[in-house]
Design a protein around this motif. Sequence first.
Motif, PDB file in Angstrom:
ATOM      1  N   GLU A  57      -1.922  10.121  -3.471  1.00  0.00           N
ATOM      2  CA  GLU A  57      -3.009   9.152  -3.607  1.00  0.00           C
ATOM      3  C   GLU A  57      -2.585   7.792  -3.063  1.00  0.00           C
ATOM      4  OE1 GLU A  57      -4.490   8.840  -7.588  1.00  0.00           O
ATOM      5  OE2 GLU A  57      -4.471  11.013  -7.889  1.00  0.00           O
ATOM      6  N   GLN A  58      -3.542   7.086  -2.503  1.00  0.00           N
ATOM      7  CA  GLN A  58      -3.292   5.733  -2.011  1.00  0.00           C
ATOM      8  C   GLN A  58      -3.395   4.757  -3.178  1.00  0.00           C
ATOM      9  OE1 GLN A  58      -2.482   4.879   1.268  1.00  0.00           O
ATOM     10  NE2 GLN A  58      -2.310   7.099   1.473  1.00  0.00           N
ATOM     11  N   LYS A  59      -2.384   3.915  -3.314  1.00  0.00           N
ATOM     12  CA  LYS A  59      -2.370   2.891  -4.366  1.00  0.00           C
ATOM     13  C   LYS A  59      -1.974   1.572  -3.742  1.00  0.00           C
ATOM     14  CE  LYS A  59      -2.903   5.833  -7.821  1.00  0.00           C
ATOM     15  NZ  LYS A  59      -3.948   5.811  -8.793  1.00  0.00           N
ATOM     16  N   SER A  60      -2.517   0.504  -4.257  1.00  0.00           N
ATOM     17  CA  SER A  60      -2.181  -0.834  -3.807  1.00  0.00           C
ATOM     18  C   SER A  60      -1.631  -1.607  -5.001  1.00  0.00           C
ATOM     19  CB  SER A  60      -3.433  -1.512  -3.255  1.00  0.00           C
ATOM     20  OG  SER A  60      -3.109  -2.760  -2.708  1.00  0.00           O
ATOM     21  N   VAL A  61      -0.477  -2.242  -4.808  1.00  0.00           N
ATOM     22  CA  VAL A  61       0.141  -3.014  -5.893  1.00  0.00           C
ATOM     23  C   VAL A  61       0.662  -4.346  -5.368  1.00  0.00           C
ATOM     24  CG1 VAL A  61       0.839  -1.005  -7.261  1.00  0.00           C
ATOM     25  CG2 VAL A  61       2.414  -1.937  -5.591  1.00  0.00           C
ATOM     26  N   THR A 112       1.594   5.495  -0.843  1.00  0.00           N
ATOM     27  CA  THR A 112       1.067   6.841  -1.037  1.00  0.00           C
ATOM     28  C   THR A 112       1.956   7.479  -2.080  1.00  0.00           C
ATOM     29  OG1 THR A 112       0.371   6.958   1.263  1.00  0.00           O
ATOM     30  CG2 THR A 112       0.456   9.036   0.035  1.00  0.00           C
ATOM     31  N   ASN A 121       0.862  -1.169   0.000  1.00  0.00           N
ATOM     32  CA  ASN A 121       0.000   0.000   0.000  1.00  0.00           C
ATOM     33  C   ASN A 121       0.905   1.227   0.000  1.00  0.00           C
ATOM     34  OD1 ASN A 121      -2.500  -1.435   0.133  1.00  0.00           O
ATOM     35  ND2 ASN A 121      -1.950  -1.940   2.236  1.00  0.00           N
ATOM     36  N   LEU A 165       2.078   1.127 -11.953  1.00  0.00           N
ATOM     37  CA  LEU A 165       1.229   2.300 -11.739  1.00  0.00           C
ATOM     38  C   LEU A 165       1.089   3.163 -12.991  1.00  0.00           C
ATOM     39  CD1 LEU A 165       2.487   3.238  -8.174  1.00  0.00           C
ATOM     40  CD2 LEU A 165       0.390   2.024  -8.804  1.00  0.00           C
TER      41      LEU A 165
END
Length: 152
Positions: free
Chosen positions: A11-15, A7, A5, A31
């Motif tokens: 923005e919060q992104k999950s990969v 930032t 997780n 991303l």
Amino acid sequence: MPTYNLTINGEQKSVEALEDMPLLWVIRDLLDLKGTKFGCGQALCGACTVHLDGTAIRSCSLPISEVGNAQITTIEGLSENGGHPLQQAWVEHIVPQCGYCQTGQIMNAASLLQSNPNPSEEEIEQSMAGNLCRCGTYNRIKTAIQSAAKNL
């Protein structure tokens, strides 16, 4: 495969990524943020420079597993519309030739100006020494940084 997780650019992104995947490839391939460039893959040229909690780092050599909760900023996150004083100075002083290294140059310069809003010529040269420009636009880069410092 572990999930991270992040930032990134506020923005919060999950990969999902392998633990040893360099942050550069997470940014570019997972991303789809293409502003950060691959140069040497050995943290020598600076093309892959991004900010980690405001500090310029080489994303090609930092495994995603070491990012933790840090705030990541790429060139896309520096400003929404290219209005950052450095980006404007780059245009005003016609800095890029081929342009390949310029996102890394700008990100390194932004970190410099964040920690030292009025750097001397020598401080600029020392800070920027690790970012290589194949076209040799170093004098224009220095002039643009000095110009941006006045507008911050």
